[in-house]
Motif scaffolding. Structure first.
Motif, PDB file in Angstrom:
ATOM      1  N   SER A   1      41.461  68.591  21.219  1.00  0.00           N
ATOM      2  CA  SER A   1      42.206  68.014  22.338  1.00  0.00           C
ATOM      3  C   SER A   1      41.286  67.737  23.521  1.00  0.00           C
ATOM      4  N   ALA A   2      40.406  68.699  23.840  1.00  0.00           N
ATOM      5  CA  ALA A   2      39.495  68.523  24.969  1.00  0.00           C
ATOM      6  C   ALA A   2      38.546  67.350  24.738  1.00  0.00           C
ATOM      7  N   MET A   3      38.005  67.231  23.525  1.00  0.00           N
ATOM      8  CA  MET A   3      37.078  66.143  23.216  1.00  0.00           C
ATOM      9  C   MET A   3      37.796  64.796  23.243  1.00  0.00           C
ATOM     10  N   PHE A   4      39.027  64.757  22.724  1.00  0.00           N
ATOM     11  CA  PHE A   4      39.777  63.502  22.713  1.00  0.00           C
ATOM     12  C   PHE A   4      40.069  63.024  24.138  1.00  0.00           C
ATOM     13  N   ILE A   5      40.515  63.941  24.988  1.00  0.00           N
ATOM     14  CA  ILE A   5      40.829  63.568  26.367  1.00  0.00           C
ATOM     15  C   ILE A   5      39.561  63.172  27.111  1.00  0.00           C
ATOM     16  N   ALA A   6      38.472  63.933  26.920  1.00  0.00           N
ATOM     17  CA  ALA A   6      37.228  63.642  27.631  1.00  0.00           C
ATOM     18  C   ALA A   6      36.649  62.298  27.217  1.00  0.00           C
ATOM     19  N   ILE A   7      36.592  62.031  25.911  1.00  0.00           N
ATOM     20  CA  ILE A   7      36.022  60.765  25.439  1.00  0.00           C
ATOM     21  C   ILE A   7      36.895  59.591  25.851  1.00  0.00           C
ATOM     22  N   SER A   8      38.217  59.737  25.717  1.00  0.00           N
ATOM     23  CA  SER A   8      39.126  58.642  26.073  1.00  0.00           C
ATOM     24  C   SER A   8      39.045  58.325  27.564  1.00  0.00           C
ATOM     25  N   ALA A   9      39.069  59.356  28.394  1.00  0.00           N
ATOM     26  CA  ALA A   9      39.002  59.138  29.844  1.00  0.00           C
ATOM     27  C   ALA A   9      37.655  58.543  30.245  1.00  0.00           C
ATOM     28  N   ALA A  10      36.566  59.025  29.627  1.00  0.00           N
ATOM     29  CA  ALA A  10      35.241  58.500  29.955  1.00  0.00           C
ATOM     30  C   ALA A  10      35.099  57.044  29.519  1.00  0.00           C
ATOM     31  N   LEU A  11      35.638  56.705  28.345  1.00  0.00           N
ATOM     32  CA  LEU A  11      35.579  55.317  27.880  1.00  0.00           C
ATOM     33  C   LEU A  11      36.380  54.395  28.794  1.00  0.00           C
ATOM     34  N   LEU A  12      37.592  54.830  29.172  1.00  0.00           N
ATOM     35  CA  LEU A  12      38.432  53.990  30.019  1.00  0.00           C
ATOM     36  C   LEU A  12      37.813  53.807  31.399  1.00  0.00           C
ATOM     37  N   SER A  13      37.366  54.897  32.004  1.00  0.00           N
ATOM     38  CA  SER A  13      36.747  54.786  33.327  1.00  0.00           C
ATOM     39  C   SER A  13      35.433  54.025  33.254  1.00  0.00           C
ATOM     40  N   GLY A  14      34.687  54.192  32.148  1.00  0.00           N
ATOM     41  CA  GLY A  14      33.430  53.465  31.995  1.00  0.00           C
ATOM     42  C   GLY A  14      33.650  51.976  31.874  1.00  0.00           C
ATOM     43  N   ALA A  15      34.661  51.572  31.115  1.00  0.00           N
ATOM     44  CA  ALA A  15      34.934  50.141  30.944  1.00  0.00           C
ATOM     45  C   ALA A  15      35.366  49.503  32.260  1.00  0.00           C
ATOM     46  N   ILE A  16      36.286  50.152  32.976  1.00  0.00           N
ATOM     47  CA  ILE A  16      36.790  49.585  34.234  1.00  0.00           C
ATOM     48  C   ILE A  16      35.716  49.635  35.318  1.00  0.00           C
ATOM     49  N   GLY A  17      35.100  50.798  35.485  1.00  0.00           N
ATOM     50  CA  GLY A  17      34.107  50.955  36.537  1.00  0.00           C
ATOM     51  C   GLY A  17      32.884  50.085  36.336  1.00  0.00           C
TER      52      GLY A  17
END
Length: 272
Positions: A68-84
């Motif tokens: 769960s921690a890895m899924f949330i961390a990777i998903s949030a990092a990918l989303l913020s990385g794409a937008i930012g």
């Protein structure tokens, strides 16, 4: 030998990714299955780390909490990385009013402490994994924007950018095909750093009851329940703390390794 030792962060990071992906296939108990008659049972052959206050398998819950921690961390990092990254590249390449609007909006978000901003958003929209991912992504969009913006300002005047512009390439093609590949290094390093901080924030929010909802396993939730049952079973607090510490250590070491790898002053293959 030295080179192999220096690669341990990458090896452990890949092991954690593999463990998270293969969690449904591992021969472990259902993390939600309860057996009240065996609550606080000590370690045994069937339950190597014992059972918690509801008789659930601690090892199984740790594995699924890691997933769960890895899924949330990777998903949030990918989303913020794409937008930012998109905002930073557009602002740095376009300059003018677009740059001012992009960077000043990021400064507004940076005025709020990340944990307080995440707590406010989760309180408004409710806890849960589906809420945590966009909320944590929003928190780290400014960091990607600033990294991408600074990198674009460095490469936008390079000769290969002028050559692409001289060949008639449009602004979108130059940003996507010419600039982005040349600034991926700092963005990848930022991605690994954001993953580590996201794990800490997710665990903190779950500990406060604003993250992953029970009975789903989460390291923050397990630390919270272990703290409440410290007198009866202290290991219920020790195990999730150890896993969380190991996860953050591996992510930080992996981030340092990526930073060294993309550092142009670093000599690859020499063990330096």
């Amino acid at each position: 030998m030295i080179s192999a030792f220096r690669n341990w962060p990458s090896a452990l990071f890949l092991c954690l990714i593999a463990l998270s992906l293969l969690a449904p296939l591992l021969p472990i108990h259902d993390p939600l299955a309860m057996n009240i008659a065996s609550r606080f049972a000590p370690p045994s052959w069937a339950f190597p780390l014992g059972q918690d206050e509801y008789g659930r398998d601690i090892l199984s819950r740790l594995v699924w909490a890691l997933r769960s921690a890895m899924f949330i961390a990777i998903s949030a990092a990918l989303l913020s990385g794409a937008i930012g990254s998109a905002l930073g590249i557009i602002g740095g390449f376009s300059r003018g009013a677009t740059e001012v609007l992009t960077m000043r909006s990021m400064d507004i978000i940076l005025c709020f402490p990340p944990l307080l901003l995440a707590m406010l958003a989760v309180t408004l929209y409710g806890p849960g994994s589906l809420t945590l991912i966009p909320v944590l992504a929003l928190v780290f969009v400014p960091s990607f924007t600033r990294v991408a913006h600074a990198s674009v300002l460095t490469v936008r005047s390079q000769e290969y950018v002028d050559a692409a512009r001289g060949m008639g390439a449009g602004a979108g093609r130059i940003m996507l095909r010419t600039i982005l590949p040349n600034i991926l290094g700092p963005l990848i390093v930022q991605f690994s750093f954001v993953m580590a901080v996201t794990v800490v924030l997710e665990s903190g929010l779950s500990f406060l009851g604003l993250g992953v909802l029970p009975p789903a396993p989460s390291l923050g939730l397990m630390i919270g329940t272990g703290r409440a049952t410290l007198a009866q079973a202290p290991m219920l607090l020790v195990w999730p703390c150890l896993v969380l510490s190991l996860l953050i250590l591996v992510l930080n070491a992996f981030c340092d390794r990526l930073r060294d790898w993309f550092d142009p002053r670093h000599v690859h293959g020499t063990g330096n």
